[in-house]
Scaffold this active site. Structure first.
Site, short mmCIF file in Angstrom:
data_model
loop_
_atom_site.label_atom_id
_atom_site.label_comp_id
_atom_site.label_asym_id
_atom_site.label_seq_id
_atom_site.Cartn_x
_atom_site.Cartn_y
_atom_site.Cartn_z
N CYS A 78 0.84 -1.21 0.00
CA CYS A 78 0.00 0.00 0.00
C CYS A 78 0.87 1.26 0.00
O CYS A 78 1.48 1.58 -1.02
CB CYS A 78 -0.96 -0.04 1.18
SG CYS A 78 -2.31 1.14 1.01
N HIS A 171 -3.07 -5.37 1.73
CA HIS A 171 -2.40 -5.53 3.03
C HIS A 171 -2.31 -6.97 3.48
O HIS A 171 -3.15 -7.42 4.25
CB HIS A 171 -3.16 -4.72 4.09
CG HIS A 171 -3.11 -3.26 3.86
ND1 HIS A 171 -2.02 -2.50 4.18
CD2 HIS A 171 -4.01 -2.41 3.32
CE1 HIS A 171 -2.24 -1.24 3.85
NE2 HIS A 171 -3.44 -1.16 3.32
N GLU A 173 -0.56 -8.09 5.64
CA GLU A 173 -0.30 -8.12 7.09
C GLU A 173 -1.60 -8.05 7.89
O GLU A 173 -1.58 -8.25 9.10
CB GLU A 173 0.64 -6.96 7.48
CG GLU A 173 0.01 -5.57 7.51
CD GLU A 173 -0.13 -4.90 6.14
OE1 GLU A 173 0.01 -5.59 5.11
OE2 GLU A 173 -0.39 -3.69 6.11
#
Lengths: 188, 300
Positions: A78, A171, A173
């Site tokens: 991002c 994302h 994560e």
């Protein structure tokens, strides 16, 4: 293996969790001395204008650019993708990017937060689809000839690499699925 | 454009998507702004988001009267002037103000005790919205009640508009201290914790396991200096909101930049010393015994 996680602002703690799950040690990177001895770097999501500003004020921009030129493996998600892109559209005039991957991205290209979304994407080397979360995500509008697109959503590249530089507009994560981090670490 | 297989289904407004933006704001500074000029100063200084409101808390405190959601024209002007996320406040329980802000496309809604409450028993059912919400809390029970209503971010309340960090410290220590104790409790004691906190048992059990709230926790209310921001971060806040502290000071632009740097380098005293120099006079601030309305008491 020691993996640095750029910790100026944003979702760095979530990346550290995912990397720990892959069994590697991590270090938060805020000043240039933190770059010493790292084998790879993850640049998290967050606010790219804030990170660009802090890369300059912390004196990290030039040493980091040099490490990347020297072949440091980097994974930007991002905002991290924006900071690594050759060209940034709808950025601030003083926004700096490391120009480490030959793509053009438009900040907030998918819209504001009310347009943020999650979706499954397919990655050839992974058996099952990867569930991707897009938050005010940047949109890839051009890819250079040396860039390999690894995954796309709605015919727009969302995961790509050029050499040892990996970028994702979503994302990895934020989901409890470390497969993309493992995929990156295999290349380090 | 691409030869790889490409899907197109997508889901918006889900909990991970809403919580995700809170995660992206970590380590940053969210600044209160009342017009486009201030919003630009905030963005120039490295703010990760701005909070658009008509009066900063120090002025609400001074002027009195009913404080409400801001004028949509003013919010649109701020949205047009910056590219970072724009937040805005609604009164506690005023779900129609929230519907309006969602229609305006703000990125985050703060259901805030700084505005005059619209409902003295109920907060907004935040699960009904596509836009994420942040709510204030003075203690762990309040934080968990807000999360059970759908808040995707908690901020310790502090005492807005005072330039005095003491209440923020009290609230952070209370919330984090109780979480530490819960991680030491055995499973039978968790029922009593849930009862004492007036909070849902599953959330208490989750804290026992993870040691932290299921959403990010930021600090607000009373931050006026770089050292205040770093104090909140060292105590365990994951980012800071600065309200009156910037634009009620002598020189807002350098102070805003300094607070951004202090929030990033919050453990590095040499950097904190460097950025604390030459900032002019901070906002005057007021002691807790000098105020007659504690905003932190609003919320149920």
């Amino acid at each position: 293996m020691l993996v640095g996680v750029l910790a100026l602002q944003g979702a760095f703690a979530a990346h550290q969790r995912a990397l720990a799950e892959c069994g590697v040690l991590t270090r938060q990177v805020r000043v240039s001395a933190d770059l010493d001895g790292i084998d790879a770097l993850v640049m998290p999501g967050g606010e790219s204008t804030t990170m660009s500003h802090l890369l300059t004020t912390s004196g990290l921009f030039d040493p980091l650019a040099e490490r990347i030129r020297d072949g440091l493996a980097v994974f930007g998600t991002c905002a991290g993708m924006i900071l690594l892109a050759r060209e940034v559209l709808d950025g601030r005039p003083d926004q700096r990017s490391l120009a480490a991957i030959d793509i053009t991205v438009r900040r907030n290209g998918y819209g504001r937060q009310v347009d943020s979304f999650e979706a499954d994407i397919t990655i050839d080397s992974l058996a099952a689809p990867f569930h991707a979360v897009f938050i005010r995500a940047p949109k890839v509008e051009r890819i250079g000839p040396a860039v390999q697109v690894i995954a796309a959503h709605d015919d727009v590249p969302v995961f790509a690499r050029e050499g040892r530089v990996f970028v994702a507009s979503f994302h990895p994560e934020l989901t409890p699925d470390p497969r993309l981090h493992s995929l990156f670490l295999q290349e380090v | 454009m691409s030869s790889v297989e490409s899907s197109s289904a997508r889901a918006t407004g889900t909990y991970p998507v809403k919580r995700g933006l809170a995660e992206m704001l970590k380590g940053g500074v969210i600044m209160d702004v009342v017009n486009s000029e201030q919003a630009k100063i905030a963005e120039d200084a490295g703010a990760c988001a701005v909070m658009a409101l008509e009066r900063v808390p120090a002025d609400i405190r001074r002027d009195g009267g009913v404080a409400r959601m801001s004028d949509p024209d003013m919010i649109d002007a701020i949205k047009a002037s910056v590219s970072i996320p724009v937040m805005a406040k609604v009164r506690i329980g005023h779900f129609v103000e929230a519907q309006i802000l969602e229609a305006l496309g703000v990125d985050f809604i703060d259901e805030s005790e700084v505005l005059t409450p619209a409902d003295e028993a109920h907060h907004i059912d935040k699960f009904k919205f596509t836009v994420p919400f942040v709510c204030g809390a003075t203690n762990l029970g309040e934080a968990l009640r807000r999360i059970s209503e759908g808040a995707c971010m908690i901020r310790s309340k502090g005492e807005a508009g005072t330039g005095n960090i003491v209440e923020a410290v009290r609230h952070l220590r209370s919330i984090i201290g109780d979480m530490r104790k819960i991680t030491q409790a055995d499973s039978a004691e968790l029922f009593d914790w849930a009862k004492k906190l007036q909070a849902p048992l599953p959330l208490v059990q989750e804290i026992a396991e993870t040691g932290w709230l299921p959403v990010p926790m930021f600090c607000a209310g009373g931050i006026a200096t770089p050292a205040d921001a770093a104090l909140a971060m060292q105590l365990g806040a994951e980012a800071v909101f600065v309200g009156s502290g910037i634009f009620k000071s002598d020189e807002p632009a350098p102070r805003a930049k300094a607070i951004v740097e202090a929030t990033t380098h919050f453990r590095d005293a040499h950097i904190l010393a460097k950025v604390s120099r030459g900032l002019g006079t901070p906002m005057t601030g007021i002691g807790m015994d000098e105020i007659n309305q504690r905003y932190a008491d609003r919320g149920w």
